[in-house]
Design a protein around this motif. Structure first.
Motif, PDB file in Angstrom:
ATOM      1  N   MET A  31       0.845  -1.162   0.000  1.00  0.00           N
ATOM      2  CA  MET A  31       0.000   0.000   0.000  1.00  0.00           C
ATOM      3  C   MET A  31       0.895   1.230   0.000  1.00  0.00           C
ATOM      4  N   ALA A  55      -8.432   2.550  -2.518  1.00  0.00           N
ATOM      5  CA  ALA A  55      -8.321   2.180  -1.105  1.00  0.00           C
ATOM      6  C   ALA A  55      -9.696   1.963  -0.481  1.00  0.00           C
ATOM      7  N   TYR A  99      -6.860   1.078   6.919  1.00  0.00           N
ATOM      8  CA  TYR A  99      -6.025   0.077   6.266  1.00  0.00           C
ATOM      9  C   TYR A  99      -5.941  -1.186   7.114  1.00  0.00           C
ATOM     10  N   THR A 122      -2.813   4.025   3.984  1.00  0.00           N
ATOM     11  CA  THR A 122      -3.412   4.353   2.699  1.00  0.00           C
ATOM     12  C   THR A 122      -3.798   5.828   2.687  1.00  0.00           C
TER      13      THR A 122
END
Length: 136
Positions: free
Chosen positions: A1, A105, A43, A38
Motif C-alpha cells: 500500500m 483504497a 487500512y 493508505t
C-alpha cells in the motif's frame, strides 16, 4: 500500500497529542506512518505485525489500541478484519495521491462502518461525498 505524504507538523500543538505519553505518541505516529497506510485513513494491519515492527508484545499493542480508541477516541480497530481507522486523518497527514488512489483504497475496505467512522471527522465536502458513496 504505502501512502506518500507526511505528518502535518501542527500535530505537536494538538492538546490531545500533548496529553499522550511518549509511548502513546510513538504508537499513534506509527499508525499514521507505517508501510500499510493508505490515502483514506483506513487500512489492514494485524496486531502481530504491529508488535513485531515496534518490538512490543501483542498484549501491549492491544492496550495501546484500546487507549487510543477508547480514551482518546482517535482510532477504531476491527479485530475480525484487522483494519484500523484513524479519525481526523486528513488533518494529520499531508497526502500525495489523489481521488483515484482514494477510490482504490475505499474499495478494499472490508468493514464499511470504519468508512463512516472516518467520514464523521472530514471537513472537505468533496472527500466526505466520496466516502459517503462507499457507505452501505
Amino acid at each position: 500500500m504505502g501512502n506518500r505524504g507526511g505528518i502535518n507538523v501542527e500535530i505537536w500543538d494538538n492538546p490531545m497529542f500533548k496529553k499522550m505519553s511518549a509511548e502513546e505518541r510513538t504508537f499513534f505516529l506509527y499508525l499514521l506512518t507505517n508501510s500499510q497506510t493508505t490515502s483514506i485513513g483506513i487500512y489492514p494491519i494485524s496486531k502481530i505485525q504491529i508488535a513485531l515492527e515496534l518490538g512490543v508484545s501483542k498484549e501491549r499493542v492491544q492496550a495501546l489500541l484500546d487507549r487510543l480508541g477508547l480514551e482518546y477516541e482517535l482510532i477504531r480497530y476491527n479485530p475480525e478484519t484487522n483494519e484500523v481507522a484513524i479519525k481526523n486523518w486528513e488533518k494529520l497527514i499531508l497526502l500525495d495521491g489523489g481521488k483515484k488512489a482514494m477510490i482504490t483504497a475505499l474499495q478494499e475496505v472490508n468493514d464499511h462502518s470504519l468508512i463512516s467512522y472516518v467520514m464523521e471527522s472530514i471537513d472537505d465536502p468533496k472527500i466526505c461525498s466520496l466516502y459517503k458513496s462507499f457507505c452501505h
